[in-house]
Design a protein around this motif. Structure first.
Motif, PDB file in Angstrom:
ATOM      1  N   LEU A 161      -1.698  -3.695  12.607  1.00  6.76           N
ATOM      2  CA  LEU A 161      -2.278  -4.944  12.121  1.00  6.76           C
ATOM      3  C   LEU A 161      -2.297  -5.015  10.593  1.00  6.76           C
ATOM      4  O   LEU A 161      -2.475  -6.081  10.018  1.00  6.76           O
ATOM      5  N   LEU A 162      -2.126  -3.868   9.944  1.00 10.25           N
ATOM      6  CA  LEU A 162      -2.224  -3.803   8.494  1.00 10.25           C
ATOM      7  C   LEU A 162      -0.866  -4.042   7.838  1.00 10.25           C
ATOM      8  O   LEU A 162       0.172  -3.701   8.392  1.00 10.25           O
ATOM      9  N   GLU A 163      -0.909  -4.627   6.647  1.00  6.73           N
ATOM     10  CA  GLU A 163       0.304  -4.883   5.874  1.00  6.73           C
ATOM     11  C   GLU A 163       0.426  -3.848   4.764  1.00  6.73           C
ATOM     12  O   GLU A 163      -0.513  -3.628   4.003  1.00  6.73           O
ATOM     13  N   ARG A 164       1.589  -3.247   4.666  1.00  4.03           N
ATOM     14  CA  ARG A 164       1.845  -2.283   3.579  1.00  4.03           C
ATOM     15  C   ARG A 164       2.065  -3.058   2.286  1.00  4.03           C
ATOM     16  O   ARG A 164       2.773  -4.062   2.260  1.00  4.03           O
ATOM     17  N   VAL A 165       1.453  -2.592   1.218  1.00  7.92           N
ATOM     18  CA  VAL A 165       1.674  -3.167  -0.106  1.00  7.92           C
ATOM     19  C   VAL A 165       2.792  -2.337  -0.734  1.00  7.92           C
ATOM     20  O   VAL A 165       2.555  -1.291  -1.330  1.00  7.92           O
ATOM     21  N   GLU A 166       4.022  -2.813  -0.556  1.00  7.83           N
ATOM     22  CA  GLU A 166       5.220  -2.069  -0.950  1.00  7.83           C
ATOM     23  C   GLU A 166       5.275  -1.766  -2.447  1.00  7.83           C
ATOM     24  O   GLU A 166       5.874  -0.783  -2.858  1.00  7.83           O
ATOM     25  N   GLU A 167       4.677  -2.626  -3.263  1.00  3.92           N
ATOM     26  CA  GLU A 167       4.731  -2.440  -4.716  1.00  3.92           C
ATOM     27  C   GLU A 167       3.927  -1.231  -5.184  1.00  3.92           C
ATOM     28  O   GLU A 167       4.124  -0.757  -6.299  1.00  3.92           O
ATOM     29  N   CYS A 168       3.027  -0.765  -4.350  1.00  5.41           N
ATOM     30  CA  CYS A 168       2.232   0.406  -4.703  1.00  5.41           C
ATOM     31  C   CYS A 168       3.050   1.668  -4.448  1.00  5.41           C
ATOM     32  O   CYS A 168       3.731   1.775  -3.428  1.00  5.41           O
ATOM     33  N   GLN A 169       2.958   2.624  -5.370  1.00  6.10           N
ATOM     34  CA  GLN A 169       3.688   3.882  -5.220  1.00  6.10           C
ATOM     35  C   GLN A 169       3.148   4.683  -4.037  1.00  6.10           C
ATOM     36  O   GLN A 169       3.884   5.400  -3.389  1.00  6.10           O
ATOM     37  N   SER A 170       1.872   4.549  -3.766  1.00  6.41           N
ATOM     38  CA  SER A 170       1.226   5.252  -2.661  1.00  6.41           C
ATOM     39  C   SER A 170       1.155   4.322  -1.458  1.00  6.41           C
ATOM     40  O   SER A 170       1.192   3.106  -1.607  1.00  6.41           O
ATOM     41  N   LEU A 195      -7.455  -1.529 -18.348  1.00  9.35           N
ATOM     42  CA  LEU A 195      -6.899  -0.263 -17.866  1.00  9.35           C
ATOM     43  C   LEU A 195      -5.441  -0.055 -18.255  1.00  9.35           C
ATOM     44  O   LEU A 195      -4.853   0.965 -17.905  1.00  9.35           O
ATOM     45  N   THR A 196      -4.845  -0.996 -18.963  1.00 10.01           N
ATOM     46  CA  THR A 196      -3.410  -0.916 -19.236  1.00 10.01           C
ATOM     47  C   THR A 196      -3.031   0.307 -20.075  1.00 10.01           C
ATOM     48  O   THR A 196      -1.897   0.765 -19.994  1.00 10.01           O
ATOM     49  N   PRO A 208       2.192   1.243 -16.118  1.00 11.12           N
ATOM     50  CA  PRO A 208       2.556  -0.133 -15.758  1.00 11.12           C
ATOM     51  C   PRO A 208       2.866  -0.282 -14.265  1.00 11.12           C
ATOM     52  O   PRO A 208       2.580  -1.323 -13.680  1.00 11.12           O
ATOM     53  N   LEU A 209       3.420   0.769 -13.641  1.00 13.41           N
ATOM     54  CA  LEU A 209       3.688   0.708 -12.195  1.00 13.41           C
ATOM     55  C   LEU A 209       2.398   0.568 -11.406  1.00 13.41           C
ATOM     56  O   LEU A 209       2.344  -0.151 -10.407  1.00 13.41           O
ATOM     57  N   ARG A 224       1.134  -2.924 -11.779  1.00 12.55           N
ATOM     58  CA  ARG A 224       1.940  -3.791 -10.909  1.00 12.55           C
ATOM     59  C   ARG A 224       1.457  -3.696  -9.461  1.00 12.55           C
ATOM     60  O   ARG A 224       1.357  -4.697  -8.753  1.00 12.55           O
ATOM     61  N   GLY A 225       1.148  -2.489  -9.021  1.00  9.34           N
ATOM     62  CA  GLY A 225       0.623  -2.303  -7.671  1.00  9.34           C
ATOM     63  C   GLY A 225      -0.720  -2.994  -7.489  1.00  9.34           C
ATOM     64  O   GLY A 225      -0.984  -3.619  -6.459  1.00  9.34           O
ATOM     65  N   MET A 226      -1.575  -2.907  -8.505  1.00 14.25           N
ATOM     66  CA  MET A 226      -2.875  -3.573  -8.451  1.00 14.25           C
ATOM     67  C   MET A 226      -2.702  -5.088  -8.343  1.00 14.25           C
ATOM     68  O   MET A 226      -3.379  -5.749  -7.552  1.00 14.25           O
ATOM     69  N   SER A 227      -1.789  -5.615  -9.130  1.00 16.54           N
ATOM     70  CA  SER A 227      -1.524  -7.057  -9.085  1.00 16.54           C
ATOM     71  C   SER A 227      -0.965  -7.450  -7.722  1.00 16.54           C
ATOM     72  O   SER A 227      -1.298  -8.513  -7.186  1.00 16.54           O
ATOM     73  N   ALA A 228      -0.131  -6.602  -7.147  1.00 17.69           N
ATOM     74  CA  ALA A 228       0.443  -6.878  -5.825  1.00 17.69           C
ATOM     75  C   ALA A 228      -0.636  -6.880  -4.743  1.00 17.69           C
ATOM     76  O   ALA A 228      -0.590  -7.690  -3.815  1.00 17.69           O
ATOM     77  N   LEU A 229      -1.606  -5.990  -4.863  1.00 19.26           N
ATOM     78  CA  LEU A 229      -2.723  -5.980  -3.911  1.00 19.26           C
ATOM     79  C   LEU A 229      -3.431  -7.335  -3.904  1.00 19.26           C
ATOM     80  O   LEU A 229      -3.718  -7.892  -2.843  1.00 19.26           O
ATOM     81  N   LEU A 230      -3.704  -7.846  -5.090  1.00 17.90           N
ATOM     82  CA  LEU A 230      -4.359  -9.146  -5.189  1.00 17.90           C
ATOM     83  C   LEU A 230      -3.445 -10.251  -4.656  1.00 17.90           C
ATOM     84  O   LEU A 230      -3.887 -11.115  -3.894  1.00 17.90           O
TER      85      LEU A 230
END
Length: 150
Positions: A49-58, A121-122, A127-128, A131-137
């Motif tokens: 049911l969960l969606e993977r956030v591909e932009e995150c390294q983890s 936090l920049t 930056p990766l 980018r992952g944080m922004s993708a989560l949102l």
């Protein structure tokens, strides 16, 4: 949405980060990582049911519930999971879970896309990771739009 219109929980979190020196911001992010709630059993038992956030390294996974409700489109509940070995990503997932809790769908959609950049936090994370944080949102907002359109 102007900066002053930011939902109070997100504004408080942002202000808490900005009140700290750079190295202390990372410590606060790690504190948030330790506060990420466990998934409810209905999601823990059904990872499909969960969606993977591909932009995150983890490997980060999210699911958004929208309770039917008022004209604002209902109340949003963000569920997220991230490994303990990825504390920065886990910390931001926790910030969103806590900061979006109890907001209406419209309030979530109105959160500025650049909110992760406003935490100061920049210089502390790559930056990766930002980018992952922004993708989560972004993925959270997309799920909210899909669920309120259905």
């Amino acid at each position: 949405m102007s900066e002053t219109d930011l939902p109070s929980a997100l504004a408080t979190i942002r202000d808490d980060f900005l009140a700290l020196e750079q190295h202390e911001r990372l410590v606060l992010l790690l504190e948030f990582a330790n506060e990420l709630p466990e998934l409810p059993p209905e999601y823990a038992d059904h990872p499909d049911l969960l969606e993977r956030v591909e932009e995150c390294q983890s490997p980060v996974f999210i699911f958004v519930d929208v309770d039917p409700g008022d004209a604002g489109g209902g109340i949003v509940h963000l569920h997220a999971t991230a490994p303990k070995e990825a504390p920065t990503t886990r910390g931001f997932a926790s910030i969103l879970v806590q900061g979006l809790a109890g907001l209406t769908a419209q309030q979530v959609l109105d959160v500025p896309d650049d909110y992760p950049l406003t935490l100061g936090l920049t210089e502390a994370v790559s930056p990766l990771r930002i980018r992952g944080m922004s993708a989560l949102l972004g993925r959270t907002k997309r799920q909210v739009r899909e669920k309120t359109a259905a």
